[in-house]
Design an enzyme around this catalytic site. Structure first.
Site, mmCIF file in Angstrom:
data_model
loop_
_atom_site.group_PDB
_atom_site.id
_atom_site.type_symbol
_atom_site.label_atom_id
_atom_site.label_comp_id
_atom_site.label_asym_id
_atom_site.label_seq_id
_atom_site.Cartn_x
_atom_site.Cartn_y
_atom_site.Cartn_z
ATOM 1 N N GLU A 279 0.808 -1.046 0.054
ATOM 2 C CA GLU A 279 -0.164 -0.174 0.001
ATOM 3 C C GLU A 279 0.862 1.373 0.118
ATOM 4 O OE1 GLU A 279 -4.173 0.409 1.971
ATOM 5 O OE2 GLU A 279 -2.562 0.952 3.526
ATOM 6 N N GLU A 282 2.262 1.699 -3.463
ATOM 7 C CA GLU A 282 1.124 2.308 -4.231
ATOM 8 C C GLU A 282 0.884 3.541 -3.983
ATOM 9 O OE1 GLU A 282 -3.607 1.339 -5.372
ATOM 10 O OE2 GLU A 282 -2.686 0.364 -3.606
ATOM 11 N N CYS A 304 -8.454 -2.022 4.019
ATOM 12 C CA CYS A 304 -8.256 -2.979 4.728
ATOM 13 C C CYS A 304 -9.776 -3.585 5.475
ATOM 14 C CB CYS A 304 -7.330 -2.941 5.926
ATOM 15 S SG CYS A 304 -5.481 -2.323 5.401
ATOM 16 N N SER A 324 -7.240 2.020 -2.514
ATOM 17 C CA SER A 324 -6.118 1.259 -2.657
ATOM 18 C C SER A 324 -6.508 -0.221 -3.416
ATOM 19 C CB SER A 324 -5.364 0.987 -1.377
ATOM 20 O OG SER A 324 -4.279 -0.176 -1.552
ATOM 21 N N LYS A 363 -15.614 -9.968 7.353
ATOM 22 C CA LYS A 363 -14.622 -10.608 6.795
ATOM 23 C C LYS A 363 -15.271 -12.144 6.398
ATOM 24 C CE LYS A 363 -10.903 -8.225 7.898
ATOM 25 N NZ LYS A 363 -10.049 -7.624 7.008
ATOM 26 N N GLU A 366 -16.323 -11.291 2.958
ATOM 27 C CA GLU A 366 -14.892 -11.107 2.090
ATOM 28 C C GLU A 366 -14.540 -12.214 1.391
ATOM 29 O OE1 GLU A 366 -10.753 -8.574 2.591
ATOM 30 O OE2 GLU A 366 -11.650 -9.473 4.163
ATOM 31 N N GLU A 371 -13.629 -12.176 -6.241
ATOM 32 C CA GLU A 371 -12.478 -11.654 -6.361
ATOM 33 C C GLU A 371 -11.314 -12.184 -5.584
ATOM 34 O OE1 GLU A 371 -15.706 -8.748 -7.189
ATOM 35 O OE2 GLU A 371 -14.835 -9.697 -5.310
ATOM 36 N N CYS A 520 -10.840 -2.037 14.566
ATOM 37 C CA CYS A 520 -10.854 -3.603 14.836
ATOM 38 C C CYS A 520 -11.082 -3.686 16.478
ATOM 39 C CB CYS A 520 -10.030 -4.400 14.165
ATOM 40 S SG CYS A 520 -9.679 -3.912 12.315
#
Length: 602
Positions: A279, A282, A304, A324, A363, A366, A371, A520
């Site tokens: 990251e 990037e 994230c 990102s 998550k 996710e 993807e 988190c």
């Protein structure tokens, strides 16, 4: 502070003017039972359990709704009050699914605890039951038969997160809490942050369990099962065993996972360091492009948090190029484990089963995204919340606090302090700045102890400006640049920043977003707590202590990560773009990418 004089249970007391009866009683150390109330979030008076007797009033008063006034005489524990509370409780459970043995909340259910507190030992009424079907999506499972209509979940979704994915429909006995038009939760713009499951007092909404699939994998001799816990897990897991909040238990966490039967116990922290390398590279690439007259989209925003990703896909689909392209750390790790590491141990990636221990319910959705697949296999196979892991440790017969402290497996279990603070708001940004600033200037951050004070806190939006001076020769074009950064946690804060970006008025270059308030540390999969604000502070302090206790505190100093890149290739290189980066899906109604984006300015 202006005080008023009141009498509670025959004792003369004082309380701050403007307090409700409930808060006035608490101010004087007097407990009033309650169920639907959430301090500063949900004040609705739906359950009526908090009723009290006020002299001169014809009826009992809901203490959470009525303001205490000068001279008021209040009785919180009279026979009339006690009898009323018992009756209200018995009516409340008359249509409730009472199959408690089959409920995951049994033993940690606020409704059960309240019944014991009120001394209810019988169910006087057997009413008609809610027969609405269970609604299960990848992240969350709703069971309307257990819902007590307290509406806590509605308030947290509407007032704190400002998503409003659920609400109340119909009236009276037919009232149902859920999405509009009886849609399945998975078909709405729900971000799956799970904050509703944290505040639900019963088992009406909770994480969709992956416990059995993980046990099945561990017991399958054909599977090589690898586990990775996220940074915030180590400061939350102890609470599952009655240990005070803010107690970090990294070593015992590792020992418990090893004894549960996992073949490797690695650390998502290693992948957090990996994320900073990807990251950060990037971001530097975007900045360099703009400084040299090329096109690049700024501000760049972190990626994230899957709840945040789902939110921006739904609500700001035209702004996805601000994100990102990095996968979240645990998904990066899964991709590395099933490619790079699979070759190291001579295993077929199809036989490697990756389990992530996360403080997050989003998550779970996710890992089901198409993807998040490489070489025909998903990056991660199962996600356990901290609560689920606590249940599994108990069911395995492990005495958590009696376990020895052990170390993660090398080489993918080593991390720097920068990785630990990924679990709290501002942590990803601070970790990135430790590396990016040093790459540009050759020096450490100008603040002491590597922290960035303007973004170290729990405010909804925090910001800072970093002026680049005396930069390295290859970064001469950045000399004098004032880099503006912002940090926000909770989707209400994300909305404010995204509205600026969409309007073209955002002053920022780099923005960190976490889907849950505080990050988190108070994710939707963390242990439930009665005092969210204090628990959040204690968990944050514990993660900072983890960081400060390490010798290496910058991601680019991780020796195992540097060795990895010697074989893998450079950050943001070919292998990285194939396995560690991804793309996003516009889910809103207007998917045309027509907005002009912010251009980097000195």
């Amino acid at each position: 502070m202006t005080m008023i004089n009141i009498t509670i249970n025959g004792k003369e007391c004082q309380a701050p003017k403007g307090s409700t009866i409930l808060k006035a009683a608490e101010y004087n150390g007097i407990h009033i039972p309650k169920l639907c109330y959430l301090d500063k979030i949900h004040q609705f008076g739906a359950c009526r359990i908090c009723v009290v007797e006020v002299e001169g009033a014809k009826t009992l008063q809901a203490s959470c709704m009525v303001e205490a006034s000068e001279g008021m005489k209040i009785h919180t524990n009279s026979k009339r009050v006690r009898d009323a509370r018992k009756l209200l409780y018995q009516l409340l459970i008359s249509d409730h699914n009472q199959d408690c043995l089959a409920c995951d909340r049994s033993g940690s259910c606020e409704l059960q605890d309240l019944g014991r507190e009120l001394g209810v030992d019988e169910n006087r009424f057997d009413g008609e039951k809610n027969l609405s079907p269970i609604d299960a999506c990848e992240s969350l499972t709703r069971d309307p038969s257990k819902c007590i209509l307290c509406r806590r979940c509605v308030s947290i979704c509407d007032r704190v997160q400002e998503v409003s994915a659920i609400g109340s429909t119909n009236r009276g006995f037919k009232t149902v809490i859920g999405p509009a038009f009886e849609l399945p939760l998975g078909d709405t713009d729900c971000a799956f942050c799970g904050q509703c499951s944290v505040v639900c007092p019963v088992g009406a909404i909770q994480e969709t369990s992956h416990k059995e699939r993980v046990w099945d994998a561990i017991n399958d001799p054909g599977k090589y099962v690898i586990v990775q816990p996220a940074p915030a897990v180590r400061v939350g897991i102890a609470e599952c065993f009655g240990i005070p909040a803010g107690t970090s238990q990294t070593g015992r966490l590792v020992a418990a996972l090893r004894r549960m039967g996992f073949d490797n116990v690695f650390d998502t922290n290693w992948a957090a360091d990996l994320t900073i390398m990807e990251e950060g590279t990037e971001f530097l690439g975007r900045v360099k492009a703009v400084l040299t007259g090329q096109q690049a989209v700024l501000p760049m925003m972190t990626s994230c948090s899957p709840g945040w990703i789902k939110y921006i896909e739904n609500h700001y689909p035209t702004e996805l190029d601000h994100l990102s392209s990095c996968k979240s750390p645990h998904m990066m790790f899964g991709a590395v484990l099933k490619s790079y590491y699979a070759k190291k141990i001579n295993r077929d990636p199809k036989d490697i089963y990756v389990v992530s221990i996360m403080p997050c319910t989003a998550k779970k959705t996710e890992i089901a995204r198409p993807e998040m697949v490489n070489d025909g296999v998903p990056n991660v196979d199962a996600v356990l919340t901290v609560r689920e892991l606590g249940d599994m440790i108990k069911s395995a017969g492990l005495n958590f606090m009696a376990l020895p402290e052990e170390q993660f497996d090398d080489p993918l279990g080593f991390s720097t302090g920068a990785a630990d603070i990924f679990g709290l708001t501002g942590g990803v940004m601070e970790a990135a700045l430790r590396t990016v600033y040093e790459i540009i200037t050759g020096r450490e951050l100008p603040w002491p102890d590597l922290h960035v004070p303007p973004i170290a806190g729990l405010e909804q939006i925090m910001e800072a400006t970093i002026k680049l001076e005396n930069v390295l020769p290859e970064w001469q074009a950045a000399e004098g640049l004032e880099v503006k950064i912002a940090v926000t946690s909770g989707l209400a804060g994300a909305r404010k920043i995204m509205d600026q970006i969409k309007a073209g008025t955002s002053p920022y270059h780099f923005v960190e977003v976490m889907g849950c308030p505080g990050g988190c540390i108070t994710g939707g999969g963390q242990p439930r707590t009665a005092d969210v604000a204090e628990t959040r502070k204690l968990r944050m302090k514990a993660l900072y202590a983890e960081d400060e206790g390490k010798e290496l505190r910058k991601s680019h100093q991780n020796p195992y990560l540097l060795e990895f890149y010697k074989e893998w290739g450079e950050p943001c290189g070919h292998a990285s773009h194939e396995y560690l980066h991804t793309h996003y899906v516009p889910r809103g109604t207007n998917n045309c990418l027509t907005d002009e984006h912010f251009v980097l300015k000195k």
